[in-house]
Design a protein around this motif. Sequence first.
Motif, mmCIF file in Angstrom:
data_model
loop_
_atom_site.group_PDB
_atom_site.id
_atom_site.type_symbol
_atom_site.label_atom_id
_atom_site.label_comp_id
_atom_site.label_asym_id
_atom_site.label_seq_id
_atom_site.Cartn_x
_atom_site.Cartn_y
_atom_site.Cartn_z
ATOM 1 N N ASP A 34 -26.860 55.906 28.503
ATOM 2 C CA ASP A 34 -26.917 54.501 27.982
ATOM 3 C C ASP A 34 -26.238 54.610 26.468
ATOM 4 N N LEU A 35 -25.362 53.662 26.318
ATOM 5 C CA LEU A 35 -24.459 53.408 25.072
ATOM 6 C C LEU A 35 -25.147 52.050 24.511
ATOM 7 N N THR A 41 -19.551 56.740 20.175
ATOM 8 C CA THR A 41 -19.692 57.860 19.976
ATOM 9 C C THR A 41 -18.772 58.889 20.398
ATOM 10 N N ALA A 42 -18.825 60.209 20.429
ATOM 11 C CA ALA A 42 -17.758 61.103 20.256
ATOM 12 C C ALA A 42 -17.833 61.795 21.749
ATOM 13 N N CYS A 53 -21.727 66.615 33.426
ATOM 14 C CA CYS A 53 -20.415 66.510 32.766
ATOM 15 C C CYS A 53 -20.464 65.960 31.424
ATOM 16 N N VAL A 54 -19.636 66.495 30.574
ATOM 17 C CA VAL A 54 -19.590 65.820 29.164
ATOM 18 C C VAL A 54 -17.878 65.566 28.960
ATOM 19 N N ARG A 55 -17.828 64.367 28.419
ATOM 20 C CA ARG A 55 -16.622 63.841 28.279
ATOM 21 C C ARG A 55 -16.228 63.552 26.598
ATOM 22 N N GLN A 56 -15.316 64.048 26.209
ATOM 23 C CA GLN A 56 -15.106 63.826 24.549
ATOM 24 C C GLN A 56 -14.109 62.622 24.321
ATOM 25 N N GLY A 59 -10.615 62.807 25.458
ATOM 26 C CA GLY A 59 -10.234 62.740 26.878
ATOM 27 C C GLY A 59 -10.582 63.795 27.556
ATOM 28 N N PHE A 60 -11.021 64.970 26.823
ATOM 29 C CA PHE A 60 -11.164 66.241 27.510
ATOM 30 C C PHE A 60 -12.510 66.073 28.174
#
Length: 261
Positions: A34-35, A41-42, A53-56, A59-60
């Motif tokens: 939730d943003l 956020t980075a 999953c984690v998205r930076q 784009g990675f």
Amino acid sequence: MSTTICQVMGFIVSSLGVAGCIVSTAMDMWSTQDLYDNPVTAVFQYQGLWRSCVRQSSGFTECRPYFTILGLPAMFQAVRALMIVGIVLGILGLLVCIFALKCIRIGSMEDSAKANMTLTSGIMFIVAGLCAITGVSVFANMLVTNFWMSTANMYQGMGIQNVQNRYTFGSALFVGWVAGGLALVGGIMMCLACRGLIPEESRYKAVSYNASGRNISYKTGPYKVGSGYEPETKTRKGVGYEEAARSEDGRRSYPSKYDYV
């Protein structure tokens, strides 16, 4: 014709529902970060049934599967089981439904057999749709509970906001709800098409009744009153026991008592 259209439409709708269940189960966005309080956020996190999953910001994206089953909550494992059962039943229902289509002739298969297969596939689709809807709803309930618990923990004590990640509904939940509904509707259509495939048979057989006796003509004549205990009379030869002769004018003449002397 309407039965064939209903059956084909049920097959198509059910196929879309089963495909949607497979896609929903394989998707990773069952819960997303939730943003609302931190739109910039980075790192953006989201989780699925099989990995997180984690998205930076660059784009990675990095995903990590769940290596253990014992460490997962029981409700989480129940959602997995429900989705897998729904997919298996849906695939089996599709295989049965292909051979049950009225527009496809396989050997000398009768309509009654196709009706039974259509009903079986319809029931499988209905159960598969219910499993998918139940699994997605259970996961959504878990998210709602954790969301409000996290919100309560974030604003505890002296108005100081604690940094804690909250998760909300992901796109996989909506895909699962729609897919379960399609499978359910397709199963109902298959069950309705089953009624049109059942051959019409007369439940009541017509029975013809014929008269077994002959036509009996009743003639008026003298009646003899007996006591009921007399033995059966034998045939006697005499003037009184012979048939009365008819007179010339057509009237019947009866013997008098002097004829027996």
